[in-house]
Design a protein around this motif. Structure first.
Motif, mmCIF file in Angstrom:
data_model
loop_
_atom_site.group_PDB
_atom_site.id
_atom_site.type_symbol
_atom_site.label_atom_id
_atom_site.label_comp_id
_atom_site.label_asym_id
_atom_site.label_seq_id
_atom_site.Cartn_x
_atom_site.Cartn_y
_atom_site.Cartn_z
ATOM 1 N N ALA A 180 0.834 -1.199 0.000
ATOM 2 C CA ALA A 180 0.000 0.000 0.000
ATOM 3 C C ALA A 180 0.871 1.251 0.000
ATOM 4 C CB ALA A 180 -0.909 0.008 1.224
ATOM 5 N N GLY A 181 0.426 2.261 -0.741
ATOM 6 C CA GLY A 181 1.107 3.550 -0.741
ATOM 7 C C GLY A 181 0.601 4.438 0.378
ATOM 8 N N GLN A 182 1.154 5.640 0.432
ATOM 9 C CA GLN A 182 0.797 6.561 1.511
ATOM 10 C C GLN A 182 -0.679 6.925 1.482
ATOM 11 O OE1 GLN A 182 2.903 7.055 3.779
ATOM 12 N NE2 GLN A 182 3.041 9.146 4.542
ATOM 13 N N VAL A 183 -1.209 7.199 0.303
ATOM 14 C CA VAL A 183 -2.619 7.569 0.187
ATOM 15 C C VAL A 183 -3.523 6.397 0.539
ATOM 16 C CG1 VAL A 183 -4.420 8.361 -1.398
ATOM 17 C CG2 VAL A 183 -2.125 9.354 -1.531
ATOM 18 N N GLN A 184 -3.146 5.184 0.116
ATOM 19 C CA GLN A 184 -3.941 4.003 0.449
ATOM 20 C C GLN A 184 -3.932 3.731 1.955
ATOM 21 O OE1 GLN A 184 -1.887 1.313 -2.298
ATOM 22 N NE2 GLN A 184 -3.835 0.998 -3.379
ATOM 23 N N ILE A 185 -2.785 3.936 2.587
ATOM 24 C CA ILE A 185 -2.738 3.774 4.051
ATOM 25 C C ILE A 185 -3.654 4.787 4.727
ATOM 26 C CG2 ILE A 185 -1.234 3.986 6.073
ATOM 27 C CD1 ILE A 185 1.057 2.953 4.337
ATOM 28 N N LEU A 186 -3.655 5.995 4.195
ATOM 29 C CA LEU A 186 -4.520 7.035 4.757
ATOM 30 C C LEU A 186 -5.985 6.652 4.655
ATOM 31 C CD1 LEU A 186 -4.899 9.976 5.854
ATOM 32 C CD2 LEU A 186 -4.998 10.694 3.455
ATOM 33 N N THR A 187 -6.407 6.222 3.461
ATOM 34 C CA THR A 187 -7.826 5.950 3.223
ATOM 35 C C THR A 187 -8.288 4.605 3.775
ATOM 36 O OG1 THR A 187 -7.288 5.080 1.020
ATOM 37 C CG2 THR A 187 -7.892 7.412 1.184
ATOM 38 N N LYS A 188 -7.379 3.628 3.869
ATOM 39 C CA LYS A 188 -7.771 2.287 4.300
ATOM 40 C C LYS A 188 -7.482 2.003 5.768
ATOM 41 C CE LYS A 188 -8.930 1.136 0.069
ATOM 42 N NZ LYS A 188 -10.358 0.952 -0.300
ATOM 43 N N VAL A 189 -6.539 2.733 6.361
ATOM 44 C CA VAL A 189 -6.142 2.455 7.739
ATOM 45 C C VAL A 189 -6.376 3.652 8.658
ATOM 46 C CG1 VAL A 189 -4.232 1.771 9.257
ATOM 47 C CG2 VAL A 189 -4.414 0.787 6.957
ATOM 48 N N ILE A 190 -5.798 4.804 8.293
ATOM 49 C CA ILE A 190 -5.788 5.956 9.201
ATOM 50 C C ILE A 190 -7.195 6.534 9.400
ATOM 51 C CG2 ILE A 190 -4.861 8.258 9.603
ATOM 52 C CD1 ILE A 190 -2.825 6.017 9.843
ATOM 53 N N LEU A 191 -7.859 6.882 8.300
ATOM 54 C CA LEU A 191 -9.182 7.513 8.435
ATOM 55 C C LEU A 191 -10.224 6.567 9.039
ATOM 56 C CD1 LEU A 191 -9.370 9.657 5.159
ATOM 57 C CD2 LEU A 191 -8.736 10.367 7.468
ATOM 58 N N PRO A 192 -10.354 5.323 8.555
ATOM 59 C CA PRO A 192 -11.333 4.431 9.198
ATOM 60 C C PRO A 192 -11.008 4.138 10.664
ATOM 61 C CG PRO A 192 -10.679 3.579 7.050
ATOM 62 C CD PRO A 192 -9.732 4.691 7.374
ATOM 63 N N GLY A 193 -9.729 4.143 11.008
ATOM 64 C CA GLY A 193 -9.347 3.854 12.387
ATOM 65 C C GLY A 193 -9.503 5.016 13.337
ATOM 66 N N ASN A 194 -9.882 6.176 12.809
ATOM 67 C CA ASN A 194 -10.011 7.360 13.662
ATOM 68 C C ASN A 194 -11.427 7.930 13.657
ATOM 69 O OD1 ASN A 194 -7.269 8.543 14.809
ATOM 70 N ND2 ASN A 194 -6.813 7.546 12.862
ATOM 71 N N VAL A 195 -12.410 7.054 13.462
ATOM 72 C CA VAL A 195 -13.804 7.507 13.507
ATOM 73 C C VAL A 195 -14.130 8.120 14.863
ATOM 74 C CG1 VAL A 195 -16.213 6.758 13.435
ATOM 75 C CG2 VAL A 195 -14.593 5.892 11.746
ATOM 76 N N HIS A 196 -13.662 7.475 15.935
ATOM 77 C CA HIS A 196 -13.944 7.999 17.277
ATOM 78 C C HIS A 196 -13.242 9.345 17.501
ATOM 79 C CE1 HIS A 196 -16.144 4.518 18.688
ATOM 80 N NE2 HIS A 196 -15.183 3.722 18.242
ATOM 81 N N THR A 197 -12.059 9.508 16.923
ATOM 82 C CA THR A 197 -11.381 10.806 17.031
ATOM 83 C C THR A 197 -12.174 11.895 16.310
ATOM 84 O OG1 THR A 197 -9.247 9.665 17.083
ATOM 85 C CG2 THR A 197 -9.216 12.021 16.612
#
Length: 268
Positions: A180-197
């Motif tokens: 995964a590239g940086q943008v894919q990590i952002l959209t697939k890991v970072i953003l979904p993992g920070n819903v509570h934030t």
């Protein structure tokens, strides 16, 4: 063949636990109601019996009369609508702009290292000090939005960026291992993992945007609940001031409940 259908009837232990939970919730609700009623009773009693000056504090029955007086004048809806519009627009701009900036900081560590001290200083700066400057630069209407956005923007950036940095490193490492590239990590890991934030930031920004709008209305507005508070204090109509404050409290609770409902839907 043995019947493998699960038993739909809850166990006795579960029923007892559910009953205890229900009793605990009812006790909390009753405690809150008693606290509110006690406060209102003391507030009504003290001014009427000379313990405090009613000219300075008003009292609940006078606030109720002031509320209906505002309705009879036919302008209460206008004031509420103006404040709500300003809060919603400022809230949306602060969230969108803050999210975009937080994403840019996460994507570029060098940019974060450059901007970090400035963001900390701007977040700590009392935004009320900027009201006269915004008024001169942007005029009466623009200054209200500018103050509200400034109050909510920097805390949005810091909360979201902190949440992004605290994402599970193992998930990020796994995504990189899978190519995964940086943008894919952002959209697939970072953003979904920070819903509570995101939801915590939304809850914080509800109050901050409302505070910013009211502060801006104190300075420049000709309509809105902040204008009512200033006008009522100038003519010593504390019932009008308190009525506007109560309406602001109800608006805050209403917006908070909407955000809480959205959080429940997104989490589920």
């Amino acid at each position: 063949m043995a019947d493998t259908t699960p038993n739909a009837t809850p166990s006795v232990a579960y029923q007892n636990w559910a009953a205890r939970q229900g009793r605990a919730r009812r006790k909390v609700i009753i405690g809150r109601l008693l606290l509110l009623l006690g406060f209102l009773a003391l507030w009504e009693y003290a001014p009427r019996n000379g313990m405090v000056n009613p000219m300075l504090t008003s009292y609940p029955s006078a606030v109720w009369d002031g509320f209906w007086d505002l309705i009879a004048q036919g302008k209460l809806g206008l004031h509420i609508g103006v404040t709500l519009m300003e809060v919603m627009i400022s809230f949306a701009i602060a969230m969108i702009l803050g999210t975009v900036i937080a994403i840019c900081l996460w994507l570029s560590p060098m940019l974060e290292r450059v901007l970090d001290p400035f963001l900390v200083v701007l977040n700590a700066l009392p935004k009320i000090a900027l009201v006269p400057i915004f008024y001169i630069w942007l005029g009466p209407t623009g200054s209200i939005y500018a103050v509200a956005i400034a109050v909510a923007l920097f805390i949005t950036i810091l909360m979201l960026y902190t949440g992004f940095n605290q994402s599970d490193p193992n998930k990020i490492k796994l995504a990189k291992t899978l190519g995964a590239g940086q943008v894919q990590i952002l959209t697939k890991v970072i953003l979904p993992g920070n819903v509570h934030t995101f939801m915590a930031t939304l809850k914080a920004n509800v109050g901050l945007s409302l505070v910013g709008v009211i502060v801006g209305e104190f300075q420049a507005s000709k309509a809105g609940l902040g204008y009512l508070i200033v006008y009522g204090s100038q003519i010593f109509r504390m019932d009008m001031v308190m009525a506007a404050i109560v309406i602001l409290s109800l608006i805050s609770v209403g917006i908070y409940l909407i955000v809480q409902k959205a959080e429940a839907i997104l989490t589920r």
